[in-house]
Write a protein that holds these residues in place. Structure first.
Motif, short mmCIF file in Angstrom:
data_model
loop_
_atom_site.label_atom_id
_atom_site.label_comp_id
_atom_site.label_asym_id
_atom_site.label_seq_id
_atom_site.Cartn_x
_atom_site.Cartn_y
_atom_site.Cartn_z
N ILE A 151 0.68 -1.26 -0.03
CA ILE A 151 -0.09 -0.08 -0.05
C ILE A 151 0.84 1.22 0.21
O ILE A 151 1.82 1.32 0.83
CB ILE A 151 -0.96 0.10 1.28
CG1 ILE A 151 -1.92 -1.25 1.10
CG2 ILE A 151 -1.69 1.21 1.33
CD1 ILE A 151 -2.86 -1.47 2.41
N ASP A 155 -2.04 6.34 -0.36
CA ASP A 155 -3.17 5.53 -0.26
C ASP A 155 -3.44 5.42 1.53
O ASP A 155 -4.56 4.84 1.93
CB ASP A 155 -3.18 4.29 -0.77
CG ASP A 155 -3.50 4.16 -2.31
OD1 ASP A 155 -3.92 5.13 -2.69
OD2 ASP A 155 -2.88 3.26 -2.94
N ALA A 158 -6.08 7.83 5.16
CA ALA A 158 -7.38 8.29 4.38
C ALA A 158 -8.24 9.08 5.39
O ALA A 158 -8.36 8.65 6.51
CB ALA A 158 -8.02 7.20 4.15
N THR A 247 -7.23 3.49 5.30
CA THR A 247 -6.95 3.67 3.75
C THR A 247 -8.52 3.39 3.23
O THR A 247 -9.41 3.37 3.78
CB THR A 247 -6.23 2.34 3.28
OG1 THR A 247 -6.13 2.50 2.05
CG2 THR A 247 -6.84 1.01 3.60
N SER A 248 -8.46 3.71 1.75
CA SER A 248 -9.67 3.68 1.34
C SER A 248 -10.13 2.33 0.88
O SER A 248 -9.44 1.42 1.22
CB SER A 248 -9.56 4.29 -0.34
OG SER A 248 -8.95 3.73 -1.21
N LYS A 250 -10.23 0.91 -1.71
CA LYS A 250 -9.72 0.49 -2.90
C LYS A 250 -9.22 -1.03 -2.36
O LYS A 250 -8.86 -1.75 -3.08
CB LYS A 250 -8.55 1.47 -3.14
CG LYS A 250 -7.60 0.78 -4.22
CD LYS A 250 -6.56 2.04 -4.54
CE LYS A 250 -5.42 1.38 -5.41
NZ LYS A 250 -4.48 2.65 -5.58
N TYR A 251 -8.98 -0.97 -1.20
CA TYR A 251 -8.20 -2.28 -0.64
C TYR A 251 -9.33 -3.12 0.26
O TYR A 251 -8.96 -3.88 0.95
CB TYR A 251 -6.89 -1.80 0.22
CG TYR A 251 -5.95 -1.23 -0.54
CD1 TYR A 251 -4.91 -1.90 -1.29
CD2 TYR A 251 -5.99 0.33 -0.44
CE1 TYR A 251 -3.93 -1.21 -1.99
CE2 TYR A 251 -4.76 1.11 -0.95
CZ TYR A 251 -4.03 0.29 -2.08
OH TYR A 251 -2.94 1.04 -2.71
#
Length: 290
Positions: A151, A155, A158, A247-248, A250-251
Motif C-alpha cells: 500500500i 493511499d 485516508a 485507507t480507502s 480500494k483495498y
C-alpha cells in the motif's frame, strides 16, 4: 458416539460397565450387534460378549466411556488438513478450505467434550495458522506467506475531508515486562511411549520475568517440540509491535490473515473495519515471512 453408522453407548451398573453397539439401519431402526461387560471390582471379571465368550483386549485396546478404543497411533502420519477437515465436518461447517495445512501430524488427542473452535485452537498455536471467513468459506491460512500487496503512502492516512489529517501509520509497542521471558511447552513425546515431554524456549537478555506454560495434546518428537516452542517465543516478541492504518475501500478485498507492506513495514492483517463512508481501518501486527 456414532462412527460409520455404528452407535456406541456406555452404561455403568454397580461395579460393572457395559458398552453397547448398534448398527443404524437405512430405515432408521437399530440392530444390536454387540455388548461387552467388564467388572470394576478389585479383581476384574473377564470381559464377555452376549454369548458369555471371553474377550481379551490387547494390542492397545481398552474399554472406555465410548466403547472399545485403541490407544495405538495410526500406522502412518496424517496431515493437519485431514484433522481440521474432520473437526469442521463434525461441526457442520458448510464450506471450508484446508488446502494450506500440509504439515504431517503423528497424533492429536481430544480428551474431553468441547466445541470445534477449542479443538482447533491448540493446532493453530502449534502449527502456526489462522482462520478467517471469506465469502462464506472458513479458510485456514498458514502464517509465513509473502505479502499480497504494497500500500503506497498516498493511499494511507485516508480521511473524509477537513480536520487534522491522521498519521500515515499508528504504531504501538507492548511493554517488555508483559512479554514472556520463558515458554514451557508440554506435549506427548513420540520417543518416550507418548509420555509427557517438556521443552523450553527462553529469552536470555530481557527485563521480563514472565513465564507461560502451554500444554498441547499433540504427539511430537523432542526436536519438533523444541523448534515449535522457540518459534512461539520469537513470534511473541515480534508481534509486540502492532499497527493501525486508515485507507480507502480500494483495498476492501484485503482480509484478516493477509500479509501486506505499508510505509515500508511488513505486517499481517488481524482485523478490518469500516470507520466512515469510503474509509476502512486495518489492524495489523508485525510480520516477517522470511
Amino acid at each position: 458416539v456414532v462412527y460409520k453408522n455404528i452407535l456406541c453407548a456406555h452404561v455403568k451398573v454397580s461395579a460393572t460397565q457395559y458398552a453397547y453397539a448398534w448398527q443404524i439401519n437405512g430405515d432408521e431402526s437399530f440392530t444390536q450387534i454387540g455388548t461387552i461387560a467388564q467388572n470394576n471390582s478389585p479383581i476384574p471379571a473377564p470381559i464377555t460378549d452376549l454369548t458369555g465368550t471371553e474377550i481379551h483386549l490387547s494390542g492397545g485396546l481398552v474399554l472406555s466411556d465410548d466403547g472399545v478404543i485403541s490407544l495405538d497411533p495410526p500406522v502412518s502420519t496424517i496431515t493437519l488438513a485431514e484433522i481440521v477437515a474432520d473437526i469442521s465436518t463434525k461441526c457442520s461447517v458448510p464450506s471450508y478450505d484446508v488446502s494450506q495445512l500440509t504439515d504431517l501430524v503423528d497424533g492429536y488427542v481430544v480428551g474431553r467434550q468441547m466445541n470445534g473452535r477449542d479443538m482447533i485452537s491448540p493446532l493453530q498455536k502449534a502449527y502456526f495458522f489462522d482462520e478467517v471467513e471469506s465469502s462464506g468459506v472458513a479458510k485456514f491460512v498458514k502464517r509465513g506467506l509473502a505479502p499480497v500487496v504494497t500500500i503506497l503512502d498516498n493511499d494511507l492516512a485516508a480521511q473524509t475531508g477537513g480536520g487534522t489529517p491522521p498519521p500515515i501509520i499508528t504504531i504501538a509497542r507492548a511493554q517488555e515486562v508483559d512479554l514472556p521471558q520463558e515458554i514451557e511447552f508440554s506435549y506427548m513425546n513420540i520417543g518416550a511411549a507418548y509420555q509427557q515431554g517438556t521443552q523450553y524456549g527462553r529469552r536470555l537478555i530481557t527485563s521480563s520475568k514472565a513465564h507461560i506454560a502451554l500444554d498441547f495434546p499433540i504427539v511430537l518428537s523432542d526436536n519438533d517440540a523444541k523448534a515449535k516452542v522457540d518459534t512461539l517465543l520469537w513470534n511473541s516478541w515480534m508481534e509486540r509491535t502492532s499497527y493501525k492504518i486508515l485507507t480507502s475501500r480500494k483495498y476492501a478485498y484485503l482480509e484478516p490473515t493477509d500479509v501486506i507492506v505499508a510505509h515500508g513495514l511488513q505486517m499481517r492483517v488481524t482485523n478490518k473495519s469500516d470507520v466512515s463512508v469510503g474509509i476502512m481501518q486495518l489492524d495489523c501486527v508485525a510480520d516477517n515471512s522470511s
